[in-house]
Design an enzyme around this catalytic site. Structure first.
Site, short mmCIF file in Angstrom:
data_model
loop_
_atom_site.label_atom_id
_atom_site.label_comp_id
_atom_site.label_asym_id
_atom_site.label_seq_id
_atom_site.Cartn_x
_atom_site.Cartn_y
_atom_site.Cartn_z
N ASN A 89 0.80 -1.22 0.00
CA ASN A 89 0.00 0.00 0.00
C ASN A 89 0.84 1.28 0.00
OD1 ASN A 89 -2.50 1.72 0.86
ND2 ASN A 89 -1.00 2.03 2.51
N TYR A 154 3.34 8.84 -11.44
CA TYR A 154 2.42 8.11 -10.55
C TYR A 154 1.58 7.10 -11.36
CZ TYR A 154 -1.24 7.50 -6.98
OH TYR A 154 -2.14 6.98 -6.07
N ALA A 156 2.28 5.76 -14.22
CA ALA A 156 3.14 4.67 -14.70
C ALA A 156 3.38 3.66 -13.59
CB ALA A 156 4.47 5.24 -15.21
N LYS A 158 1.45 3.01 -11.05
CA LYS A 158 0.21 2.30 -10.70
C LYS A 158 -0.23 1.34 -11.81
CE LYS A 158 -0.27 4.03 -6.60
NZ LYS A 158 -0.12 3.16 -5.43
N ILE A 187 -9.86 9.15 -2.47
CA ILE A 187 -10.16 8.77 -1.09
C ILE A 187 -9.68 9.88 -0.17
CG2 ILE A 187 -9.81 6.94 0.64
CD1 ILE A 187 -11.13 5.97 -2.05
P1 NAP Z 1 -0.98 8.73 2.58
O1 NAP Z 1 -2.03 9.11 3.55
O2 NAP Z 1 -0.08 9.78 2.04
O3 NAP Z 1 -0.11 7.55 3.24
C1 NAP Z 1 0.97 7.00 2.55
C2 NAP Z 1 1.60 5.93 3.40
O4 NAP Z 1 2.72 5.39 2.71
C3 NAP Z 1 2.12 6.46 4.74
O5 NAP Z 1 1.90 5.51 5.73
C4 NAP Z 1 3.61 6.64 4.48
O6 NAP Z 1 4.31 6.55 5.70
C5 NAP Z 1 3.86 5.45 3.56
N1 NAP Z 1 5.08 5.59 2.76
C6 NAP Z 1 5.39 6.55 1.86
N2 NAP Z 1 6.61 6.34 1.35
C7 NAP Z 1 7.09 5.21 1.93
C8 NAP Z 1 8.30 4.48 1.83
N3 NAP Z 1 9.29 4.85 1.00
N4 NAP Z 1 8.45 3.37 2.58
C9 NAP Z 1 7.47 2.97 3.43
N5 NAP Z 1 6.31 3.62 3.57
C10 NAP Z 1 6.12 4.74 2.83
O7 NAP Z 1 -1.61 8.01 1.30
P2 NAP Z 1 -2.98 7.21 1.11
O8 NAP Z 1 -3.92 8.12 0.45
O9 NAP Z 1 -3.36 6.48 2.33
O10 NAP Z 1 -2.49 6.18 -0.02
C11 NAP Z 1 -2.18 4.83 0.25
C12 NAP Z 1 -2.03 4.12 -1.10
O11 NAP Z 1 -3.25 4.23 -1.83
C13 NAP Z 1 -0.95 4.72 -1.98
O12 NAP Z 1 -0.27 3.71 -2.67
C14 NAP Z 1 -1.72 5.59 -2.94
O13 NAP Z 1 -1.04 5.76 -4.14
C15 NAP Z 1 -2.99 4.75 -3.11
N6 NAP Z 1 -4.13 5.53 -3.58
C16 NAP Z 1 -4.60 6.57 -2.85
C17 NAP Z 1 -5.70 7.27 -3.33
C18 NAP Z 1 -6.29 8.43 -2.59
O14 NAP Z 1 -7.18 9.09 -3.14
N7 NAP Z 1 -5.90 8.72 -1.37
C19 NAP Z 1 -6.27 6.93 -4.56
C20 NAP Z 1 -5.74 5.87 -5.27
C21 NAP Z 1 -4.67 5.17 -4.77
P3 NAP Z 1 5.72 7.28 5.97
O15 NAP Z 1 5.66 8.62 5.32
O16 NAP Z 1 5.80 7.30 7.45
O17 NAP Z 1 6.75 6.38 5.38
#
Ligand code: NAP
Length: 245
Positions: A89, A154, A156, A158, A187
């Protein structure tokens, strides 16, 4: 309890979607290894889970480090006994138009979102193949299906996750390991918090359900794909996006 006795590793578990998945899995009986870079935030999630009667342990991890992934996966199996579920994730954005995108914006996003998921899937596959069972869920995005201006890096990463999901599902099916992806829409998390209000309003017009999603709604889909309920589902991409795609 759908995940009684299972061990799950969730990356990006310190906030947002990963935190919601970790809490959902723990409430369903799983022991959860919480991974991210910020240990304090992970500890806070572990404390929340413990207060609710669940079991979770934090592991500091930068998913873009091959050595780091190897060490954490070893530590998880040593401390928690096995590995049944991997949720890839962790993800970041570094948006910009292609003509102006710097090399490091491309590399950082690909290294975290795609390379990191590869390192974890490789390490988990070895364990799951020995166990002859396992579930891998990759958190992709609708943007990986549709593309999005300003997000070539991003999108690419995904789209790459979807290709990896389908290939690894074919490789590991004979070992009773299911590999699927979720493509969330927009989200409510820190990642979408910074979107301009005007863009959010335009997005809402394109979402048939008329609202952004909640992290818990992705967690429910992840629970389905991590549990026995999806034993005959592999190589699929489940869009959880309010009808956006
Ligand atoms: P978020 O709130 O920004 O959280 C991202 C998480 O990833 C945090 O726990 C962060 O923790 C961790 N992270 C980032 N870089 C990292 C690294 N190098 N190593 C380990 N952990 C890392 O994002 P989110 O919205 O929950 O997104 C979670 C996933 O869903 C992502 O893959 C995102 O692309 C995908 N997604 C999100 C949405 C949306 O609308 N929110 C839509 C589609 C897909 P640390 O910073 O502490 O490492």
């Amino acid at each position: 309890m759908l995940l009684d006795g299972k061990v799950a590793l969730v990356t990006g578990a310190s906030r947002g979607i990963g935190r919601a998945i970790a809490k959902e899995f723990a409430s369903q009986g799983a022991k959860v290894a919480l991974c991210a870079r910020s240990v304090d935030a992970l500890q806070a999630v572990a404390d929340e889970i413990a207060a609710a009667g669940g079991c979770a342990q934090p592991f500091a991890l930068d998913v873009s480090s091959a050595d780091g992934v190897r060490a954490v996966v070893e530590a998880v199996t040593e401390h928690l006994g096995r590995l049944d579920i991997l949720i890839n994730n962790a993800g970041i954005t570094r948006d910009g138009l292609i003509a102006r995108m710097k090399d490091d914006a491309w590399e950082e996003v690909l290294n975290t979102n795609l390379r990191g998921a590869f390192y974890l899937a490789r390490a988990a596959a070895k364990i799951m193949m020995r166990q002859r069972c396992g579930k891998i869920v990759n958190i992709s995005s609708v943007v990986g299906l549709t593309g999005n201006p300003g997000q070539a890096n991003y999108a690419a990463s995904k789209a790459g996750l979807i290709g990896m999901t389908r290939s690894v599902a074919k490789e590991l099916g004979s070992r009773n390991i299911q590999v699927n992806a979720i493509a969330p829409g927009f989200i409510v998390t820190d990642m979408t918090d910074s979107l301009p209000e005007a863009l959010k309003a335009t997005l809402l017009e394109q979402i048939p359900l008329g609202r952004l999603g909640q992290p818990e709604e992705i967690a429910k889909a992840a629970l389905f794909l991590a549990s026995d309920w999806s034993d005959y589902v592999t190589g699929q991409v489940l869009a959880v996006c309010g009808g956006l795609t």
